[in-house]
Design an enzyme around this catalytic site. Structure first.
Site, short mmCIF file in Angstrom:
data_model
loop_
_atom_site.label_atom_id
_atom_site.label_comp_id
_atom_site.label_asym_id
_atom_site.label_seq_id
_atom_site.Cartn_x
_atom_site.Cartn_y
_atom_site.Cartn_z
N HIS A 16 -15.46 43.53 -51.24
CA HIS A 16 -15.93 42.18 -51.56
C HIS A 16 -15.89 42.00 -53.07
CE1 HIS A 16 -18.57 42.11 -47.67
NE2 HIS A 16 -17.28 42.08 -47.43
N LYS A 54 -28.33 32.48 -49.28
CA LYS A 54 -27.59 31.21 -49.19
C LYS A 54 -28.28 30.25 -48.23
CE LYS A 54 -23.31 30.82 -47.33
NZ LYS A 54 -23.17 29.62 -46.51
#
Length: 915
Positions: A157, A576
């Site tokens: 990532h 998030k």
């Protein structure tokens, strides 16, 4: 005179270096002079003068509060090619300063050890000494060592993926700086070092930062493989030696450490949302990892063969060693023919060379290869025992012991490969296999009952020929095929993303059994790890696991896996979903609830922390996070993801990788053996934390998830459209979806807000919650929490760091890109509220800490940010200008986009903690 990095006689600002940082100042000056010379040589004196003008304008803006418009105007309409070079110039500075600071960390450690001031804080000696003073006995420590396990897991990532070619050049620069770390080099040696650094910096300038094509999974493997095989392979035995020495120093008698350290990887096994990952990449990754580690062993065996030249005429050698040499001469006649006759009386050397040949046969899949790592370790043990028995402890025993440590940790697999898939993919596979189109809509009990039937063999045979099911079944078939070849430790847990019920874990067992991934007794040889990602899923985790543990089929599976359940906690998506404060509190509360459930159910829960590099994705100092964890939740085990720029920062230099492993292990020892005592004020603190989390989450979601115009604003006020085109990872930036905030992955979401210098994902909503709490409960109550409760104190410290790195004035420039959208003037709609929340958060943090300025208590970090700002600011303003021009032109894949990509890389390198 070039003053690009010269801080010695700055006409625009005074930069105070502590006396202990004088050599850091010298290194920065030396590297700065070289950067200036390289820029003049490569792009001409006029270019260097332009860089210097921008730097001075940026300093004036910071130090003399000059209007930001003057700097922005100086950068407006810059030629794209020139813009790209300007960014590379400033990024070269970041590279130089970052490396100088990392090397200075090594210097500071050496200085500390020489000072005689005792154990360096955070290290193993410090941790064990503190535990001994608290009454921890040697027996308690030894008992913990039997179950102690530290596992960093490297993921694919990236938000800042440094190319291997550039990593090699960085290593050259670090080597030169370390060689002269105490200024012991001669003038001639120093001149030679300077030229080596010049070569590395110049070659870096002439090397593209990113490849021209999007990296494949194989490229990501090469990147992570560098850290595993070039850094961690080297430092691993040193870690054990330091640990054993700390134990001897603290408790007297030495203890032989078991295998407490391991490594994992997601590269090639993380299928969640990545169509490029599947059975083929799993097989290729395991083969690649085996090749890396076996070749590393072969290189080490070659060095040992040169070292262990003992002759039987001079010293005895165990008969078992002599017999093994003869056995291998028979098994490997071609390799035996290469042994030199004049070395016939050197059995260790001959055996080591034949072991190397047998490793090559293993790589070649020959029948004469080693069947497994245990057989290789048996050969090492033969040599180690013989040396110990015949006065060889100081004639090679130390070097052989290091090889044994490496082989015990890395085996023939190098790192355990985790597998990850979304529960929705499993549901779709089962719907196809069982001819049940509405499978995902069935209630949990109905799905569990049907899965029990599959596992018991009583249900109708699944439709294994269903085409839609083949990719998932192929993964389990690959596990069944490859596990015997690479060993049990080759695979880590099978992680189920978006886990919401017991049926999600049972689905893995049913799919594995359907694909033939089961032992003869029907046991599925995989740990199933549910991943709880959203705030709501974290809140429901205890109920989900309680139901899972009550399932007789799954409980039988757990019993066969040692009654140990891996649970992965998602820091990214929960933040998030609800904002940083709500995420942190949900994670803390969930660990407490699951720790209680573990005691109640007789199952050991092993937490796997899915942390990122940025504060809003769980980043920050690992040791502080471990100590701040709920009582009893660590229990001698730490598994956590390392991703993005964190891998490079923590593991790019061997000495720093060693220090990171040492600090992490020390924290796990302390949190397990002597956690903080029960806190009588705890109930009140937890109630206030819950109140803060609820208020912060409500304010955050009202903006991010509930305002239908916010997605358009986000796409205009951040460079997300550039990030989505970056060629730094094989995984798409979005999940399948409608293109809203919910479908965007957490990493590009956070990355975008760090690029525009807002850092919104870490603080939005927190200011409102803290302001309300300060009003309702008073400053003293919150200051006490921050001082005495590490969970809250760490959160406030992390928040302060993000605020200090943010720049509201530069963010406003990005926000102004949203003034003229089809949806209207979204800058006017959103910016005032965001700016107000930033200021509200800043005031609250300062009030709680009793400070007048951010980072008042962290001089080094404050100075580091101050040194970088004049180089990050021009890149940010260039990015704003280039974004406007690129979007106006229809976002073409041309030189404008290339310049924008350069700005993204440059800002990431300067700001750090970005992904």
């Amino acid at each position: 005179m070039n003053v690009l990095l010269d801080t010695s006689d700055e006409p625009l600002r005074a930069v105070d270096f502590a006396a202990t940082d004088a050599l850091l100042r010298d290194d920065v000056k030396t590297l700065g002079a070289l950067v200036g010379e390289i820029l003049a040589e490569q792009r001409g004196q006029d270019f260097l003068d332009a860089v210097e003008r921008l730097r001075r304008a940026a300093i004036r803006r910071r130090e003399a509060q000059a209007p930001i418009g003057a700097l922005a105007d100086a950068l407006a309409d810059t030629d794209p090619e020139q813009a790209g070079d300007l960014v590379r110039a400033f990024a070269t500075y970041f590279q130089a300063v970052n490396l100088a600071e990392r090397v200075h960390r090594i210097r500071r450690r050496r200085d500390y050890e020489r000072s005689g001031a005792g154990a360096q804080p955070g290290g193993l000696r410090d941790a064990l000494g503190a535990l001994a003073r608290q009454g921890v006995s040697a027996e308690e420590v030894v008992a913990l060592l039997a179950r102690l396990r530290i596992e960093p897991v490297f993921t694919a990532h990236p938000t800042e993926a440094v190319r291997r070619a550039l990593l090699e050049k960085e290593r050259t620069i670090v080597s030169c700086l370390v060689d002269d770390i105490d200024r012991g080099r001669t003038p001639a040696e120093r001149r030679a070092d300077r030229e080596r650094i010049r070569l590395a910096l110049t070659a870096s300038w002439q090397t593209a930062e990113a490849p021209a094509v999007k990296p494949s999974v194989a490229d990501e493997f090469e990147h992570v493989g560098f850290y595993l095989s070039e850094v961690l392979y080297r430092v691993l035995p040193v870690f054990y030696e330091m640990f054993e020495e700390a134990l001897r120093e603290t408790y007297g008698a030495g203890a032989s450490l078991p295998d407490v350290l391991g490594f994992g990887t997601w590269v090639g096994g993380d299928m969640d949302g990545n169509p490029n990952v599947g059975a083929d990449t799993i097989a290729a990754t395991l083969a690649g990892q085996r090749a890396l580690v076996l070749n590393a062993y072969r290189r080490e065996l070659g060095a040992l063969a040169e070292l262990l030249s003992q002759s039987v005429s001079r010293v005895r050698v165990d008969d078992a060693v002599l017999a093994r040499v003869e056995d291998y001469r028979y098994q490997l006649p071609k390799a035996a023919a290469l042994l030199r006759p004049r070395h016939a009386d050197m059995p260790y050397r001959n055996l080591l060379n034949l072991m190397s040949a047998r490793l090559q046969a293993t790589l070649d899949e020959s029948v004469h290869g080693y069947p497994d790592a245990a057989a290789f370790l048996a050969d090492i043990a033969l040599i180690e025992r013989s040396l110990a028995a015949h006065q060889g402890a100081h004639a090679g025993g130390f070097a052989v012991r290091r090889l044994r440590r490496r082989a015990e940790c890395f085996g023939f697999h190098l790192a355990s490969l985790d597998l990850r898939q979304d529960s929705a993919t499993h549901d779709a596979t089962l719907a196809a296999l069982l001819d049940e189109p509405e499978w995902a809509a069935l209630d949990v009990a109905a799905r569990a009952a049907r899965l029990h039937g599959v596992l018991d063999g009583e249900a109708p045979a699944p439709r294994s020929a269903a085409a839609a099911a083949q990719p998932t079944l192929d993964v389990f078939r690959a596990v069944a095929r490859l596990r015997p070849r690479y060993g049990e430790r080759a695979f880590g847990p099978y992680i189920v993303s978006m886990s919401r019920s017991a049926a999600d874990a049972l689905a893995v067992l049913a799919l594995a059994k359907t694909a033939g991934c089961a032992e003869r007794d029907g046991r599925v040889p995989l740990d199933v790890a549910p991943l709880f990602e959203t705030v709501d899923d974290l809140d429901a985790a205890a109920d989900t696991l309680r139901a899972l543990f009550a399932d007789p089929v799954y409980r039988d599976h757990l019993r066969l896996r040692g009654n140990r359940q891996v649970v992965m906690l998602g820091y990214s998506d929960s933040a998030k979903d609800g904002g940083m404060l709500a995420s942190r509190w949900a994670l803390h509360r969930t660990q407490s609830a699951l720790t209680a459930l573990a005691a109640e159910s007789g199952v050991r829960i092993a937490f796997f922390h899915g942390r990122g590099g940025s504060i809003s994705r769980g980043g920050g100092k690992t040791e502080r996070a471990v100590i701040a964890a709920p009582r009893g939740s660590v229990d001698g085990y730490l598994r956590l993801t390392e991703q993005g720029e964190v891998i490079h920062r923590k593991y790019g230099i061997r000495a720093l990788a060693l220090r990171n492993l040492e600090q992490t292990t020390g924290a796990v020892l302390r949190a397990t053996l002597r956690p903080r005592p029960p806190e009588p004020r705890g109930d009140g603190w937890r109630a206030l934390a819950a109140e803060l989390a609820a208020a912060a989450r409500a304010h955050y979601r009202a903006l991010v998830h509930d305002d239908e115009l916010f997605p358009a604003y986000f796409r205009a006020a951040t460079p997300i459209d550039v990030i989505e085109r970056l060629r730094i990872g094989s995984r798409p930036a979005k999940r399948a979806g409608a293109g809203d905030i919910g479908s965007l992955r957490a990493i590009p979401w956070v990355f975008a807000w760090s690029q525009n210098r807002a850092g919104l994902t870490a603080w939005y909503g927190v200011g409102t919650a803290l302001e309300r709490a300060l009003r309702d409960h008073g400053r003293d109550a919150l200051a006490e929490m921050a001082r005495d409760w590490m969970f809250f104190g760490t959160l406030i410290d992390d928040l302060e760091m993000v605020l200090a790195k943010s720049d509201p004035a530069i963010f406003e420039r990005y926000s102004m890109l949203a003034r003229d959208l089809p949806e209207g003037d979204l800058h006017a709609r959103f910016h005032p509220g965001i700016a107000e929340e930033f200021e509200r958060t800043r005031r609250a943090v300062l009030a709680i800490k009793g400070s007048d300025e951010l980072l008042a208590g962290d001089h080094r970090l404050r100075q580091s940010i101050r040194l970088r700002n004049p180089y990050v600011d021009p890149i940010s303003l260039l990015q704003v200008d280039l974004l406007a021009r690129w979007r106006a032109a229809g976002r073409p894949d041309d030189i404008l986009q290339q310049a924008l990509v350069a700005t993204v890389n440059g800002i990431a390198a300067g700001v750090q903690n970005t992904g």
